[in-house]
Design an enzyme around this catalytic site. Structure first.
Site, PDB file in Angstrom:
ATOM      1  N   GLY A  13      29.425  34.863  14.053  1.00 11.62           N
ATOM      2  CA  GLY A  13      29.032  36.243  13.871  1.00 11.62           C
ATOM      3  C   GLY A  13      29.890  36.967  13.277  1.00 11.62           C
ATOM      4  O   GLY A  13      29.890  38.259  13.374  1.00 11.62           O
ATOM      5  N   ASN A  15      30.147  37.996  10.234  1.00 16.16           N
ATOM      6  CA  ASN A  15      29.351  38.844   9.214  1.00 16.16           C
ATOM      7  C   ASN A  15      28.624  39.953   9.823  1.00 16.16           C
ATOM      8  O   ASN A  15      28.873  41.245   9.667  1.00 16.16           O
ATOM      9  CB  ASN A  15      28.261  38.167   8.275  1.00 16.16           C
ATOM     10  CG  ASN A  15      28.914  37.430   7.140  1.00 16.16           C
ATOM     11  OD1 ASN A  15      29.505  38.101   6.055  1.00 16.16           O
ATOM     12  ND2 ASN A  15      28.885  36.081   7.245  1.00 16.16           N
ATOM     13  N   ASN A 105      19.431  37.717   3.543  1.00 12.88           N
ATOM     14  CA  ASN A 105      20.322  36.608   4.034  1.00 12.88           C
ATOM     15  C   ASN A 105      21.696  36.572   3.034  1.00 12.88           C
ATOM     16  O   ASN A 105      21.643  37.180   1.956  1.00 12.88           O
ATOM     17  CB  ASN A 105      19.722  35.145   3.778  1.00 12.88           C
ATOM     18  CG  ASN A 105      20.751  34.038   4.443  1.00 12.88           C
ATOM     19  OD1 ASN A 105      21.223  34.040   5.347  1.00 12.88           O
ATOM     20  ND2 ASN A 105      20.426  32.897   3.415  1.00 12.88           N
ATOM     21  N   HIS A 107      24.453  33.718   1.661  1.00  8.14           N
ATOM     22  CA  HIS A 107      24.563  32.427   1.535  1.00  8.14           C
ATOM     23  C   HIS A 107      26.175  32.204   0.727  1.00  8.14           C
ATOM     24  O   HIS A 107      26.439  32.844  -0.268  1.00  8.14           O
ATOM     25  CB  HIS A 107      23.762  31.855   0.337  1.00  8.14           C
ATOM     26  CG  HIS A 107      23.752  30.468   0.265  1.00  8.14           C
ATOM     27  ND1 HIS A 107      23.046  29.449   1.294  1.00  8.14           N
ATOM     28  CD2 HIS A 107      24.326  29.732  -0.797  1.00  8.14           C
ATOM     29  CE1 HIS A 107      23.617  28.297   0.822  1.00  8.14           C
ATOM     30  NE2 HIS A 107      24.130  28.414  -0.444  1.00  8.14           N
ATOM     31  N   ASP A 148      16.963  29.646   0.443  1.00  6.96           N
ATOM     32  CA  ASP A 148      17.689  30.318  -0.561  1.00  6.96           C
ATOM     33  C   ASP A 148      16.945  30.701  -1.809  1.00  6.96           C
ATOM     34  O   ASP A 148      17.639  30.781  -2.917  1.00  6.96           O
ATOM     35  CB  ASP A 148      18.743  29.317  -0.682  1.00  6.96           C
ATOM     36  CG  ASP A 148      19.594  29.172   0.575  1.00  6.96           C
ATOM     37  OD1 ASP A 148      19.756  29.919   1.468  1.00  6.96           O
ATOM     38  OD2 ASP A 148      19.966  27.997   0.789  1.00  6.96           O
ATOM     39  N   GLU A 177      32.485  37.662   1.741  1.00  3.45           N
ATOM     40  CA  GLU A 177      31.100  37.924   2.419  1.00  3.45           C
ATOM     41  C   GLU A 177      31.138  39.233   3.350  1.00  3.45           C
ATOM     42  O   GLU A 177      30.393  39.980   3.198  1.00  3.45           O
ATOM     43  CB  GLU A 177      30.807  36.591   3.381  1.00  3.45           C
ATOM     44  CG  GLU A 177      30.006  35.481   2.747  1.00  3.45           C
ATOM     45  CD  GLU A 177      29.830  34.425   3.537  1.00  3.45           C
ATOM     46  OE1 GLU A 177      29.226  34.713   4.607  1.00  3.45           O
ATOM     47  OE2 GLU A 177      30.263  33.172   3.368  1.00  3.45           O
TER      48      GLU A 177
HETATM   49  C1  GRF Z   1      28.787  32.348   6.512  1.00  5.95           C
HETATM   50  O1  GRF Z   1      29.364  31.564   5.501  1.00  5.95           O
HETATM   51  C2  GRF Z   1      27.231  32.610   5.820  1.00  5.95           C
HETATM   52  O2  GRF Z   1      27.191  32.459   4.445  1.00  5.95           O
HETATM   53  C3  GRF Z   1      26.526  31.623   6.062  1.00  5.95           C
HETATM   54  O3  GRF Z   1      26.858  31.262   7.303  1.00  5.95           O
HETATM   55  C4  GRF Z   1      28.056  31.757   7.637  1.00  5.95           C
HETATM   56  C5  GRF Z   1      28.233  32.505   8.970  1.00  5.95           C
HETATM   57  O4  GRF Z   1      29.192  32.859   9.358  1.00  5.95           O
HETATM   58  N1  GRF Z   1      24.795  31.750   6.119  1.00  5.95           N
HETATM   59  P1  GRF Z   1      29.397  33.974  10.422  1.00  5.95           P
HETATM   60  O5  GRF Z   1      28.719  33.456  11.672  1.00  5.95           O
HETATM   61  O6  GRF Z   1      28.769  35.228  10.025  1.00  5.95           O
HETATM   62  O7  GRF Z   1      30.930  34.115  10.761  1.00  5.95           O
END
Ligand code: GRF
Length: 197
Positions: A13, A15, A105, A107, A148, A177
């Site tokens: 989590g 992100n 999403n 990626h 995707d 990200e």
């Molecule tokens: C990230 O690398 C994202 O691109 C992918 O899964 C990972 C999730 O990381 N979809 P986090 O759980 O947000 O740390």
């Protein structure tokens, strides 16, 4: 666009955390409404608890019933944009259709390269390391029924160095990200990025 966010996440989590931090700092005008998770041991559940975000762990197999329950939760919490952030289960067709052009999403590669079924986590970065590519990055895209493949909304590139391993590249991409996802949401909120086109 007014942003009432519903997060879907399965593990760490980071992100989700980056987006919540942007909201707390006043860098992003959005309301986090709910977190849906499919893994009872995911650290992202504790994050939601700490931040007082209603969190639901739905770890049944994909069925129409699961779709109904999830959709009802999203609607009850007034979600108008679903944000997938490391969600490792395929989103059901009813949800995809109800949130058509309203689900995004992130990626960890420069789509359309290195996407599709089975391309997640370190597998993505291992594929980049095996290639001759000198750059990688992160992509935010709309979610459709195909993995995707939805329209690309934003990308952020990073260099790939000769000495990189999948792990070092993953770390560099994850760092961007955390900038790209809040920034993309900000541009959606301000109407700079349009979800309907
Ligand atoms: C990230 O690398 C994202 O691109 C992918 O899964 C990972 C999730 O990381 N979809 P986090 O759980 O947000 O740390």
């Amino acid at each position: 666009m007014d942003l009432q966010l519903g997060f879907f996440a399965s593990h760490r989590g980071s992100n989700v955390a980056a987006i919540l931090t942007a909201i707390e700092r006043g860098d992003l005008d959005a309301q986090p409404k709910i977190l849906i998770c499919n893994n009872p041991d995911a650290p992202v559940l504790s994050l939601a608890q700490r931040k007082n975000i209603p969190a639901y762990c739905l770890n049944q197999k994909n069925t129409e019933q699961l779709d109904d329950v999830t959709l009802a939760l999203l609607r009850d919490h007034g979600v108008n944009l679903v944000v997938l952030a490391g969600y490792l289960q395929k989103v059901g067709p009813q949800i995809i259709s109800a949130y058509s052009n309203r689900m995004i999403n992130i990626h960890p590669a420069l789509l359309p390269k290195y996407g599709g079924k089975g391309m997640y986590s370190l597998k993505v970065h291992e594929a980049v390391i095996k290639s001759e590519d000198t750059e990688s990055g992160a992509t935010v895209h709309l979610v459709t029924a195909e993995y995707d493949e939805g329209r690309i909304l934003a990308q952020y590139k990073v260099p790939r160095y000769v000495r990189d391993t999948a792990e070092t590249l993953a770390e560099r991409v994850l760092g961007v990200e955390h900038v790209l996802y809040p920034q993309t949401l900000r541009e959606i909120q301000r109407g700079i990025i349009l979800l309907d086109e």
